[in-house]
Write an enzyme that holds these catalytic residues in place. Structure first.
Site, PDB file in Angstrom:
ATOM      1  N   ALA A  65       0.644  -1.086  -0.356  1.00  0.00           N
ATOM      2  CA  ALA A  65      -0.198  -0.123  -0.020  1.00  0.00           C
ATOM      3  C   ALA A  65       0.894   1.415  -0.177  1.00  0.00           C
ATOM      4  O   ALA A  65       2.238   0.821  -0.129  1.00  0.00           O
ATOM      5  CB  ALA A  65      -0.608   0.141   1.959  1.00  0.00           C
ATOM      6  N   GLY A 109       0.621  -5.162   0.805  1.00  0.00           N
ATOM      7  CA  GLY A 109      -0.967  -4.928  -0.231  1.00  0.00           C
ATOM      8  C   GLY A 109      -0.659  -5.370  -1.427  1.00  0.00           C
ATOM      9  O   GLY A 109      -1.364  -6.518  -2.254  1.00  0.00           O
ATOM     10  N   GLU A 112      -1.023  -9.158  -0.785  1.00  0.00           N
ATOM     11  CA  GLU A 112      -2.533  -9.494  -0.338  1.00  0.00           C
ATOM     12  C   GLU A 112      -3.337  -9.225  -1.523  1.00  0.00           C
ATOM     13  O   GLU A 112      -3.788 -10.227  -2.045  1.00  0.00           O
ATOM     14  CB  GLU A 112      -2.439  -8.515   0.672  1.00  0.00           C
ATOM     15  CG  GLU A 112      -1.979  -9.131   1.941  1.00  0.00           C
ATOM     16  CD  GLU A 112      -2.336  -7.894   3.084  1.00  0.00           C
ATOM     17  OE1 GLU A 112      -2.080  -6.580   2.972  1.00  0.00           O
ATOM     18  OE2 GLU A 112      -2.772  -7.734   4.421  1.00  0.00           O
ATOM     19  N   GLU A 132       5.220  -4.826   6.783  1.00  0.00           N
ATOM     20  CA  GLU A 132       4.191  -3.615   7.534  1.00  0.00           C
ATOM     21  C   GLU A 132       4.436  -3.426   8.895  1.00  0.00           C
ATOM     22  O   GLU A 132       4.672  -2.810   9.884  1.00  0.00           O
ATOM     23  CB  GLU A 132       2.716  -4.245   7.328  1.00  0.00           C
ATOM     24  CG  GLU A 132       2.196  -3.838   6.278  1.00  0.00           C
ATOM     25  CD  GLU A 132       2.172  -5.804   5.591  1.00  0.00           C
ATOM     26  OE1 GLU A 132       2.472  -6.582   5.463  1.00  0.00           O
ATOM     27  OE2 GLU A 132       1.133  -6.100   4.728  1.00  0.00           O
TER      28      GLU A 132
HETATM   29  N1  CO8 Z   1       4.342   3.055  -0.760  1.00  0.00           N
HETATM   30  C1  CO8 Z   1       5.137   4.266  -1.241  1.00  0.00           C
HETATM   31  N2  CO8 Z   1       5.742   4.158  -2.461  1.00  0.00           N
HETATM   32  C2  CO8 Z   1       6.770   3.601  -2.516  1.00  0.00           C
HETATM   33  C3  CO8 Z   1       6.596   2.068  -1.889  1.00  0.00           C
HETATM   34  C4  CO8 Z   1       5.237   2.466  -1.363  1.00  0.00           C
HETATM   35  N3  CO8 Z   1       5.227   1.002  -0.990  1.00  0.00           N
HETATM   36  N4  CO8 Z   1       6.962   1.391  -2.139  1.00  0.00           N
HETATM   37  C5  CO8 Z   1       8.359   1.629  -3.057  1.00  0.00           C
HETATM   38  N5  CO8 Z   1       8.198   2.880  -3.193  1.00  0.00           N
HETATM   39  C6  CO8 Z   1       8.648   4.554  -3.993  1.00  0.00           C
HETATM   40  C7  CO8 Z   1       9.661   4.771  -3.036  1.00  0.00           C
HETATM   41  O1  CO8 Z   1       9.052   5.255  -1.988  1.00  0.00           O
HETATM   42  C8  CO8 Z   1      10.860   5.025  -3.938  1.00  0.00           C
HETATM   43  O2  CO8 Z   1      10.459   6.267  -4.465  1.00  0.00           O
HETATM   44  P1  CO8 Z   1      11.296   8.194  -4.480  1.00  0.00           P
HETATM   45  O3  CO8 Z   1      12.217   7.461  -6.257  1.00  0.00           O
HETATM   46  O4  CO8 Z   1      10.438   9.029  -4.845  1.00  0.00           O
HETATM   47  O5  CO8 Z   1      11.762   8.207  -3.638  1.00  0.00           O
HETATM   48  C9  CO8 Z   1      10.224   4.413  -5.645  1.00  0.00           C
HETATM   49  O6  CO8 Z   1       9.524   3.841  -4.964  1.00  0.00           O
HETATM   50  C10 CO8 Z   1      11.259   3.453  -5.309  1.00  0.00           C
HETATM   51  O7  CO8 Z   1      11.830   2.322  -4.263  1.00  0.00           O
HETATM   52  P2  CO8 Z   1      13.289   2.343  -3.411  1.00  0.00           P
HETATM   53  O8  CO8 Z   1      13.905   3.524  -3.499  1.00  0.00           O
HETATM   54  O9  CO8 Z   1      13.107   2.295  -2.150  1.00  0.00           O
HETATM   55  O10 CO8 Z   1      13.491   0.730  -4.097  1.00  0.00           O
HETATM   56  P3  CO8 Z   1      14.547   0.380  -3.986  1.00  0.00           P
HETATM   57  O11 CO8 Z   1      14.880  -0.738  -5.048  1.00  0.00           O
HETATM   58  O12 CO8 Z   1      15.869   0.698  -2.769  1.00  0.00           O
HETATM   59  O13 CO8 Z   1      14.410  -1.202  -2.771  1.00  0.00           O
HETATM   60  C11 CO8 Z   1      11.499  -2.132  -1.866  1.00  0.00           C
HETATM   61  C12 CO8 Z   1      12.635  -1.212  -2.946  1.00  0.00           C
HETATM   62  C13 CO8 Z   1      12.824  -3.459  -1.427  1.00  0.00           C
HETATM   63  C14 CO8 Z   1      10.211  -2.688  -2.226  1.00  0.00           C
HETATM   64  C15 CO8 Z   1      11.441  -0.708  -1.030  1.00  0.00           C
HETATM   65  O14 CO8 Z   1      11.011   0.636  -2.035  1.00  0.00           O
HETATM   66  C16 CO8 Z   1      10.466  -0.884   0.226  1.00  0.00           C
HETATM   67  O15 CO8 Z   1      11.245  -1.645   0.979  1.00  0.00           O
HETATM   68  N6  CO8 Z   1       8.898  -0.579   0.362  1.00  0.00           N
HETATM   69  C17 CO8 Z   1       7.899  -0.368   1.435  1.00  0.00           C
HETATM   70  C18 CO8 Z   1       7.781  -2.191   0.932  1.00  0.00           C
HETATM   71  C19 CO8 Z   1       7.462  -2.084   2.215  1.00  0.00           C
HETATM   72  O16 CO8 Z   1       7.486  -1.449   3.273  1.00  0.00           O
HETATM   73  N7  CO8 Z   1       5.577  -2.616   1.994  1.00  0.00           N
HETATM   74  C20 CO8 Z   1       4.013  -2.838   2.672  1.00  0.00           C
HETATM   75  C21 CO8 Z   1       4.113  -1.882   2.826  1.00  0.00           C
HETATM   76  S1  CO8 Z   1       2.284  -0.891   3.942  1.00  0.00           S
HETATM   77  C22 CO8 Z   1       1.292  -2.097   3.476  1.00  0.00           C
HETATM   78  O17 CO8 Z   1       1.373  -2.934   2.207  1.00  0.00           O
HETATM   79  C23 CO8 Z   1      -0.203  -2.214   4.197  1.00  0.00           C
HETATM   80  C24 CO8 Z   1      -1.395  -3.036   3.619  1.00  0.00           C
HETATM   81  C25 CO8 Z   1      -2.369  -3.029   4.174  1.00  0.00           C
HETATM   82  C26 CO8 Z   1      -3.506  -2.274   3.822  1.00  0.00           C
HETATM   83  C27 CO8 Z   1      -5.027  -2.343   4.869  1.00  0.00           C
HETATM   84  C28 CO8 Z   1      -5.898  -1.508   4.706  1.00  0.00           C
HETATM   85  C29 CO8 Z   1      -6.664  -1.874   5.543  1.00  0.00           C
END
Ligand code: CO8
Length: 258
Positions: A65, A109, A112, A132
């Site tokens: 998400a 997400g 999921e 998360e």
């Molecule tokens: N949300 C928003 N932006 C994201 C997300 C995300 N989940 N993941 C990556 N991005 C963005 C980064 O911020 C970055 O943007 P920018 O260039 O503007 O800084 C761009 O994508 C590229 O990402 P990275 O530079 O971090 O790329 P890497 O190759 O270094 O890393 C990863 C890739 C490992 C995927 C890393 O980006 C990461 O860890 N992302 C977050 C993963 C995460 O924590 N996911 C869980 C999110 S919470 C969730 O999903 C809850 C769901 C349940 C909802 C329930 C509702 C009821």
């Protein structure tokens, strides 16, 4: 409807929906989930469509998400607004089969969403995770529930508590994905699987989907009864007559969804 965060193509009875927020690794926000649920409902209503594929990019199916969007929300916002509930309910209401084609990250997400699909075909680069916990929250749309049913308590606890990622091989061993294919072959293989399903009787396909999904909701005895009754009911279709006649006559069945 013109979409901004997804790309939809319908070809040869298969609707391919590609998540398309490349700058955010296809992170799921209100707009993307709303467009996705709209496109899925349209695919459900489109008689030409017999199978649906959801895919991301080579780098990410979806990295979760949208953290930026969520970071500004309060408890009241997510509770009263029932974050993502309508959209995810709409995805789960689709009766046609949905295959997730996962390459790269399927996190939070994203993992999921893949699990809401009927099965997952993974590229050898796929990485699954429920990280998360690193954000001070937990999975909210199936990561503690569908993942536990898919891979068992030990691995689901490990994934949700440590936030570690699982590679494609481990995911296949654990039962999260149905097959692994080389990254470059992912879309070809997934579209071929979808085309195979599209050849079947739609009535039977929907009956199978409903029956397998019922196994998650019912005790075994009830599930077996449900399955048997659906099996019986398929004998009321023309496609059962055609399918069995075609076998006996050594020809390919021509199903008419009746
Ligand atoms: N949300 C928003 N932006 C994201 C997300 C995300 N989940 N993941 C990556 N991005 C963005 C980064 O911020 C970055 O943007 P920018 O260039 O503007 O800084 C761009 O994508 C590229 O990402 P990275 O530079 O971090 O790329 P890497 O190759 O270094 O890393 C990863 C890739 C490992 C995927 C890393 O980006 C990461 O860890 N992302 C977050 C993963 C995460 O924590 N996911 C869980 C999110 S919470 C969730 O999903 C809850 C769901 C349940 C909802 C329930 C509702 C009821």
């Amino acid at each position: 409807m013109a979409y901004e965060t997804i790309i939809v193509e319908v070809e040869d009875h298969v609707a391919l929906i590609k998540l398309n927020r490349p700058d955010a690794m296809n992170a799921l926000n209100d707009q993307l989930l709303s467009e996705l649920s709209d496109a899925l409902t349209a695919a459900q209503d489109n008689e030409k469509v017999r199978c649906i594929v959801i895919a991301g990019s080579e780098k990410a199916f979806a990295a979760g998400a949208d953290i930026k969007m969520m970071s500004e929300k309060s408890f009241v916002d997510v509770f009263a607004g029932d974050l993502f509930t309508n959209e995810t309910d709409a995805i789960c209401r689709v009766r046609k089969p949905i295959i997730a084609a996962v390459s790269g990250y399927a996190l939070g997400g994203g993992c999921e969403l893949a699990m809401m699909c009927d099965f997952i075909i993974a590229s050898d680069t796929a990485k699954f995770g429920q990280p998360e916990i690193n954000l001070g929250v937990m999975a909210g749309i199936g990561g503690t529930q569908r993942l536990t049913r898919a891979i068992g308590k030990a691995k689901a606890m490990d994934m949700n508590l440590t936030g570690r990622f699982m590679d494609a091989e481990e995911a296949e061993r654990a039962g999260l994905v149905s097959r692994i294919v080389p990254c470059k072959e992912l879309m070809k293989e997934t579209m071929a699987a979808a085309a195979k399903i599209a050849e079947k009787s739609m009535i039977t396909v929907m009956a199978v989907k409903e029956s397998v999904n019922r196994s998650f909701e019912t005790p075994l005895r009830e599930g077996l009864l449900f399955e048997r009754r659906v099996f019986h009911s398929l004998f009321a279709t023309e496609d059962q007559k055609e399918g069995m006649a075609a076998f006996l006559e050594k020809r390919t069945a021509q199903f008419r969804d009746r």
